[in-house]
Design an enzyme around this catalytic site. Structure first.
Site, mmCIF file in Angstrom:
data_model
loop_
_atom_site.group_PDB
_atom_site.id
_atom_site.type_symbol
_atom_site.label_atom_id
_atom_site.label_comp_id
_atom_site.label_asym_id
_atom_site.label_seq_id
_atom_site.Cartn_x
_atom_site.Cartn_y
_atom_site.Cartn_z
ATOM 1 N N LYS A 89 0.802 -1.222 0.000
ATOM 2 C CA LYS A 89 0.000 0.000 0.000
ATOM 3 C C LYS A 89 0.839 1.277 0.000
ATOM 4 O O LYS A 89 0.439 2.286 -0.555
ATOM 5 C CB LYS A 89 -0.946 0.003 1.199
ATOM 6 C CG LYS A 89 -1.955 -1.137 1.148
ATOM 7 C CD LYS A 89 -3.352 -0.681 1.376
ATOM 8 C CE LYS A 89 -4.371 -1.708 0.948
ATOM 9 N NZ LYS A 89 -4.266 -2.999 1.692
ATOM 10 N N GLU A 111 -9.742 6.484 3.354
ATOM 11 C CA GLU A 111 -10.613 5.457 3.925
ATOM 12 C C GLU A 111 -9.729 4.262 4.273
ATOM 13 O O GLU A 111 -8.663 4.086 3.694
ATOM 14 C CB GLU A 111 -11.683 5.034 2.897
ATOM 15 C CG GLU A 111 -11.260 3.925 1.915
ATOM 16 C CD GLU A 111 -10.128 4.339 0.971
ATOM 17 O OE1 GLU A 111 -9.867 5.537 0.816
ATOM 18 O OE2 GLU A 111 -9.493 3.437 0.377
ATOM 19 N N SER A 377 1.776 -9.802 -1.043
ATOM 20 C CA SER A 377 1.332 -8.415 -0.867
ATOM 21 C C SER A 377 1.595 -7.838 0.521
ATOM 22 O O SER A 377 1.793 -6.642 0.662
ATOM 23 C CB SER A 377 -0.154 -8.295 -1.206
ATOM 24 O OG SER A 377 -0.934 -9.158 -0.404
HETATM 25 C C1 LIG Z 1 -5.154 -4.068 1.387
HETATM 26 C C2 LIG Z 1 -4.470 -5.338 1.124
HETATM 27 C C3 LIG Z 1 -4.854 -6.182 0.051
HETATM 28 C C4 LIG Z 1 -6.044 -5.915 -0.813
HETATM 29 O O1 LIG Z 1 -6.025 -4.709 -1.543
HETATM 30 P P1 LIG Z 1 -5.742 -4.681 -3.099
HETATM 31 O O2 LIG Z 1 -6.054 -3.284 -3.490
HETATM 32 O O3 LIG Z 1 -6.645 -5.680 -3.751
HETATM 33 O O4 LIG Z 1 -4.313 -5.029 -3.302
HETATM 34 C C5 LIG Z 1 -4.118 -7.332 -0.184
HETATM 35 N N1 LIG Z 1 -3.059 -7.670 0.598
HETATM 36 C C6 LIG Z 1 -2.676 -6.896 1.635
HETATM 37 C C7 LIG Z 1 -1.512 -7.331 2.453
HETATM 38 C C8 LIG Z 1 -3.359 -5.708 1.938
HETATM 39 O O5 LIG Z 1 -2.961 -4.957 2.967
#
Ligand SMILES: *Cc1c(COP(=O)(O)O)cnc(C)c1O
Length: 393
Positions: A89, A111, A377
């Site tokens: 993020k 948000e 992610s």
């Molecule tokens: C917020 C988040 C997501 C989901 O958000 P996307 O916009 O779909 O990437 C996925 N993995 C993690 C670790 C997150 O913090």
């Protein structure tokens, strides 16, 4: 085939800017300026410096040997979990705070669902000394206390959204309402590839650093810049869009997007938008949306707060209907087991969102020399409570 946004802000039939008239000036200003800002060499210089020295990029591309052995392919993990604040993020919030500065905005709103985007926004606001207000569902504030504390420590104000289900969708509504009431001094840092044009394109560009690095890292490690498969989980779709971005034109790279099936796609407690959704407008863009016959948004469910969203970015809706990417879903139970498996096999505890992408490995048939990249992610620290309760640790 072109998978990028057109001049009108659409991806095929999806996208656009369905906004109240009060928001026109803000969106118009952003639409007219964002590309000029991003392409400015001075902007790029600061963006690249912050990604390197503050976020810690490039994030490593790690060949997970024991995981590879188990599934019979060469599996690489793109380590977004090692970024400052623990997920992808921050790539987007660093980009958008530089946009906000150039727009002359002094007040930042955002948000957040699980709190990851709120933390990433509070972080860059502290870095730049800008006022930060984060809207968060009252239920999520209860569930995600450590992230609320992080935001407060960095000087942000966290405002509970008390309407509807008191979760992410409602926090997004509150943030949009705030923006309408502060038309001149405020920038809204949206956290995924959703919202009115130009947000989906702007956020995708900031996240595209993920696939940009992956290409040269693969070239270095394997002598070839493209893998056979790329996998990522999808909530709104920003880590997946960043992971897919520079592979979109390589049509022989198979792109796999993993949604949250929750307790099962037919259980009534799910967030598998491409399976359950229909065309509709949510938070300012036309996309696929989980809704009732008469167009009321359906409450989504997933064990992972980051995938618990009733929509999907318009570019994903386009990749889905054009079949450029495959959209699949994974249940809570499958994801939890995959999270435990990666921890045991590689010593990496993934976010439960990420564990959804990992779980799909077990449903694929590989050839021995297949190369696979999974977008890791985020890290699982924020999810320890959920892991503990689920496994009785
Ligand atoms: C917020 C988040 C997501 C989901 O958000 P996307 O916009 O779909 O990437 C996925 N993995 C993690 C670790 C997150 O913090």
């Amino acid at each position: 085939m072109n998978y990028q946004v057109d001049e009108k802000g659409y991806y095929g039939v999806f996208g656009g800017a369905y906004i109240p008239e009060m928001l026109y000036p803000n969106i118009k200003e952003l639409r007219e300026k964002y590309l000029e800002f991003i392409e400015d060499p001075k902007f790029q210089e600061e963006y690249v410096m912050l990604l390197k020295d503050y976020v810690g990029r490039p994030s490593p591309l790690f060949l997970a040997e024991r995981l590879s052995k188990k599934y019979g392919a060469k599996i690489y993990l793109k380590r977004e979990d090692l970024n400052h604040t623990g997920a992808h993020k921050i790539n987007n919030t660093v980009g958008q705070i530089l946009v906000a500065e150039r727009l002359g905005k002094k007040r930042i709103i955002a948000e957040t669902g699980a709190g990851q985007h709120g933390v990433a926004t509070a972080t860059v606001c502290a870095l730049k000394g800008l006022e930060c207000i984060v809207y968060m569902g009252a239920v999520d504030i209860e569930r995600q206390a450590p992230n609320v504390a992080r935001m407060k420590m960095m000087g942000a104000t966290v405002i509970p959204a008390t309407s509807g289900s008191q979760t992410l969708k409602d926090a997004t509504n509150e943030a949009l309402r705030d923006w309408i009431n502060h038309p001149t001094d405020t920038h809204y840092i949206l956290g995924s590839v959703v919202g009115p044009h130009p947000y989906p394109d702007m956020v995708a560009r900031f996240q595209s650093i993920i696939s940009e690095e992956t290409k040269w890292q693969l070239q270095e490690k394997t002598g070839k810049s493209t893998p056979d498969y790329v996998l990522a989980c999808v909530g709104g779709g920003s880590n997946a869009m960043g992971m897919f971005y520079h592979f979109l034109a390589d049509e022989d790279v198979k792109l796999i997007a993993v949604e949250a099936a929750g307790k099962g796609v037919d259980s009534g407690e799910s967030a598998a938008t491409t399976l359950l959704g229909k065309e509709g407008v949510l938070h300012g863009s036309r996309s696929l949306v989980m809704q009732t016959e008469d167009g009321q948004v359906v409450e989504p469910y997933s064990i992972s707060a980051g995938l618990d969203y009733p929509g999907i970015g318009p570019q994903h809706a386009h990749l889905f209907t054009s079949r450029r990417a495959l959209y699949v879903s994974i249940t809570d139970d499958e994801a939890m087991l995959a999270g435990m498996e990666l921890s045991k096999l590689e010593g990496i505890i993934p976010a439960i969102e990420t564990a959804h992408a990992l779980a799909y490995l077990g449903k694929m048939k590989f050839k021995e020399d297949d190369t696979v990249v999974v977008c890791l992610s985020g890290r699982g620290d924020k999810d320890l409570d959920t892991y503990m309760k689920y496994f009785g640790l």
